[in-house]
Design an enzyme around this catalytic site. Structure first.
Site, PDB file in Angstrom:
ATOM      1  N   GLY A  63       7.093   6.823   8.538  1.00  0.00           N
ATOM      2  CA  GLY A  63       6.791   5.650   9.829  1.00  0.00           C
ATOM      3  C   GLY A  63       6.673   4.638   9.744  1.00  0.00           C
ATOM      4  O   GLY A  63       8.409   4.063   9.019  1.00  0.00           O
ATOM      5  N   ILE A  64       6.100   4.450   9.908  1.00  0.00           N
ATOM      6  CA  ILE A  64       6.320   2.454  10.294  1.00  0.00           C
ATOM      7  C   ILE A  64       5.268   1.635   9.475  1.00  0.00           C
ATOM      8  O   ILE A  64       4.443   3.058   8.327  1.00  0.00           O
ATOM      9  CB  ILE A  64       6.140   1.969  11.608  1.00  0.00           C
ATOM     10  N   GLY A  65       5.699   0.563   8.536  1.00  0.00           N
ATOM     11  CA  GLY A  65       4.934   0.220   7.212  1.00  0.00           C
ATOM     12  C   GLY A  65       5.952  -0.433   5.876  1.00  0.00           C
ATOM     13  O   GLY A  65       6.958  -0.001   6.258  1.00  0.00           O
TER      14      GLY A  65
ATOM     15  N   ILE B  56       5.794   0.899   2.795  1.00  0.00           N
ATOM     16  CA  ILE B  56       5.831   2.000   1.906  1.00  0.00           C
ATOM     17  C   ILE B  56       7.546   2.472   2.573  1.00  0.00           C
ATOM     18  O   ILE B  56       8.194   2.635   1.919  1.00  0.00           O
ATOM     19  CB  ILE B  56       5.109   2.680   1.980  1.00  0.00           C
TER      20      ILE B  56
ATOM     21  N   GLU C 211      10.458  10.862  13.291  1.00  0.00           N
ATOM     22  CA  GLU C 211      10.021  11.163  14.577  1.00  0.00           C
ATOM     23  C   GLU C 211      10.184   9.527  15.430  1.00  0.00           C
ATOM     24  O   GLU C 211      10.039   9.317  16.743  1.00  0.00           O
ATOM     25  CB  GLU C 211       8.104  11.264  15.136  1.00  0.00           C
TER      26      GLU C 211
ATOM     27  N   GLY D  49       2.042  12.691  13.393  1.00  0.00           N
ATOM     28  CA  GLY D  49       3.456  13.161  13.276  1.00  0.00           C
ATOM     29  C   GLY D  49       3.074  13.795  11.779  1.00  0.00           C
ATOM     30  O   GLY D  49       4.250  14.677  10.933  1.00  0.00           O
TER      31      GLY D  49
END
Length: 613
Positions: free
Chosen positions: A210-212, A214, A233, A331
């Site tokens: 995902g975003i961020g 990490i 996703e 997701g």
């Protein structure tokens, strides 16, 4: 040949008060189109605006428009939307991303209109949904009317991202930049999490992230991997460097081989230009990308998701802080489920061990009051913090608790163990919580390649109780006699617990393990016991019979010597059976000298650490 565009919207002919309108989201919100609606909203009221995460200026959710619009969001984000949800002026509808499209198609949330941001039509009349295909495609297919912002800044993306101009009821032309979100700066904590997560990723794996911070930190440590694939996703800028490094080729994917598959992109103009007309990156609706059975078609699928907190049984909270809803299900469950079903797949939850300036532990005895479980304890395979990797699959509640305490912040470990003793079945003899070996540095896990096989060197810890017991029962009588100077018949759970519950700040115990998924096997153990009376320590080690001769004992002894020297100990002693020539040789090769012994059956050896230093 020029393609004729639909007329400009006459709003009172397209929608009415009380109708439900879908708004394209993420970085591709049609802001000019929404402003046009606001400018022509006289006589309208109670329009329900349905959307996913909406970045940028979410003015429709502001207090001044509360009579005109009512927000219903699947993912909370944006200052105005968050405030509206907090104040009760907006609704949050939890839903798996894979199932959101079905709410439109099956009539659960019938749409009167869909507002979307699209590229100009090509010579065949097709417009691209660009960086936000996700649930927009389903909204377009199921809404009574489709109203578009024709925007030259929207990239033309490959895959299933196109709608024909004939499907658009009305449009305006307005070129507006997509919202830009730069990769966040990576701090030392996130860097360590990224290193641990990257250790779990094998060459040839297919990734979701995902975003961020990490995901960005993890991608940084994947630059030297080989033949990685992407089925995710979303995409961010961080992916570009990994593609250009050659680490991502998509050739080993078993679903859409050769293609990077995604649903939406959030990044900077660099990313939006990168995906524009790029035939190697394909965008598909979320109902397809996030479908767990499709995800599982990728062998060695690795899903990397984050959380707000994890309890000691493995329950994951990801959308709420207590009673306050913070984000959304998104997701996470789709990919955790899909990765769990994948052949060789891994479902990873990664998070910092603390919050609020290290005053709050994110690893909790039980989830906070009011918080909701997004991913169940039965789905999670790994939990990663800056203190290591907790492998949960196939573990009992007791084993899970000990694994998770091990990756919690050190200052909370004692408190967490006390809570476990109150609330979960932990035996009376489980008194010590795991401690780190400071001399190993920030990363307590070292990857080893020995004769072509991958192993890991790390501290022994209380979660290894059962594994050490299995290690003991794997030994032959001869190995046990040489190691213990007699033939012990039993290694009880209590005794095993005592051996693995080491205060690593004074004594030290290391092990070399082979890990395949959650299957962990100890192959060698080395330790020393500190003697404060004369500032010395006594060392010993044992290696699984089928691993002897590979240098594991030598490696463990070398690390133990380094640790003892760093702690400024005076000397290291060892007591070995005289007939154990191989072990004596290892000590002597490390610089140990024999001392006089009155018992010819035993050999006493000494390494003067101060002199060596």
């Amino acid at each position: 040949m020029a393609v004729a565009l639909p007329p400009k919207p006459v709003w009172n002919q397209l929608i009415k008060s009380g109708c439900r309108v879908f708004v394209g989201g993420n970085a591709s919100v049609p802001y000019a189109l929404i402003q046009d609606l606001i400018d022509h909203s006289t006589g309208f009221s109670d329009i329900e605006m349905v959307h996913m995460l909406a970045l940028g200026d979410t003015r429709w959710a502001s207090e001044k428009h509360r009579q005109l619009f009512k927000v219903n969001t699947f993912f909370i984000g944006g200052e105005e939307v968050r405030r509206a949800v907090d104040e009760g002026r907006a609704d949050y509808t939890p839903c798996f991303l894979s199932e959101m499209s079905g709410l439109f198609s099956d009539g659960t949330l019938p749409l009167d209109a869909a507002l979307v941001n699209v590229s100009p039509p090509d010579e065949y009349g097709y417009c691209s949904l660009g960086a936000s295909v996700d649930i927009c495609m389903s909204a377009v297919r199921n809404a009574d009317v489709v109203i578009a912002q024709i925007n030259d800044m929207v990239p033309r993306t490959s895959g299933h991202s196109y709608i024909h101009i004939s499907e658009i009821t009305a449009c305006i032309q307005s070129d507006q930049e997509l919202v830009e979100v730069a990769p966040p700066p990576i701090d030392s904590i996130t860097e360590r999490i990224g290193q641990y997560v990257a250790m779990l990723v094998e060459d040839g794996s297919t990734l979701q992230f995902g975003i961020g911070k990490i995901p960005s930190a993890t991608l940084k440590y994947l630059l030297h991997h080989k033949d990685l694939g992407i089925h995710s996703e979303m995409l961010t800028d961080s992916i570009i460097e990994v593609i250009e490094s050659g680490a991502i080729t998509n050739r080993k994917k078993t679903f859409h081989p050769g293609k990077l598959v995604t649903s939406f992109a959030i990044g900077t103009r660099r990313l939006y230009d990168y995906i524009d007309k790029n035939p190697h990156i394909e965008f598909y609706p979320s109902s397809y990308v996030n479908k767990p059975t499709n995800i599982a078609k990728n062998d060695t699928m690795v899903a990397i998701n984050s959380a707000l907190e994890v309890d000691l049984t493995g329950q994951v909270v990801a959308d709420s802080l207590g009673h306050d809803f913070y984000s959304g299900i998104g997701g996470q469950v789709d990919f955790v489920s899909g990765a769990s079903m994948s052949k060789g797949g891994k479902a990873i939850i990664a998070l910092p061990s603390t919050a609020k300036g290290e005053t709050v532990s994110r690893i909790k005895p039980c989830i906070s009051e009011g918080a909701g479980v997004v991913t169940s304890r039965g789905n999670v395979q790994y939990v990663v913090t800056e203190y290591g990797v907790a492998a949960l699959r196939g573990k009992s509640i007791r084993e899970r608790a000990l694994e998770l305490i091990r990756v919690a912040h050190p200052k909370f470990r004692g408190q967490l163990l006390e809570e476990v003793r109150k609330n979960y079945w932990v035996p009376h003899y489980q008194e010590k919580y795991p401690t780190d070996i400071a001399e190993l540095g920030a990363i307590q896990l070292q990857k080893l390649v020995i004769q072509g096989d991958t192993y890991y060197l790390r501290p022994l810890n209380p979660a290894d109780e059962r594994r050490l017991q299995e290690f003991f029962y794997s030994h032959t009588k001869e190995t046990l006699r040489l190691r213990y100077n007699y033939d012990p018949k039993q290694m009880s759970r209590e005794k095993s617990c005592n051996l693995v519950s080491v205060d690593q700040r004074t004594d030290a115990a290391l092990c070399i393990v082979r890990q395949e998924g959650s299957r962990i096997m100890i192959h060698a153990v080395g330790r020393f016991y500190f003697n404060p009376a004369d500032n010395s320590c006594e060392a010993a080690f044992v290696t699984r019979e089928n691993q002897q001769g590979k240098g594991m004992a030598k490696l463990l002894l070398s690390r133990l010597i380094d640790i003892a020297r760093a702690r400024k100990m005076r000397r290291m002693l060892a007591y070995v059976r005289a007939e154990n020539k191989a072990m004596i040789a290892i000590f002597e090769n490390a610089g140990f000298k024999r001392l006089f012994s009155s018992d010819p059956s035993d050999v006493e050896l000494e390494l003067k650490l101060e002199e060596e230093a």
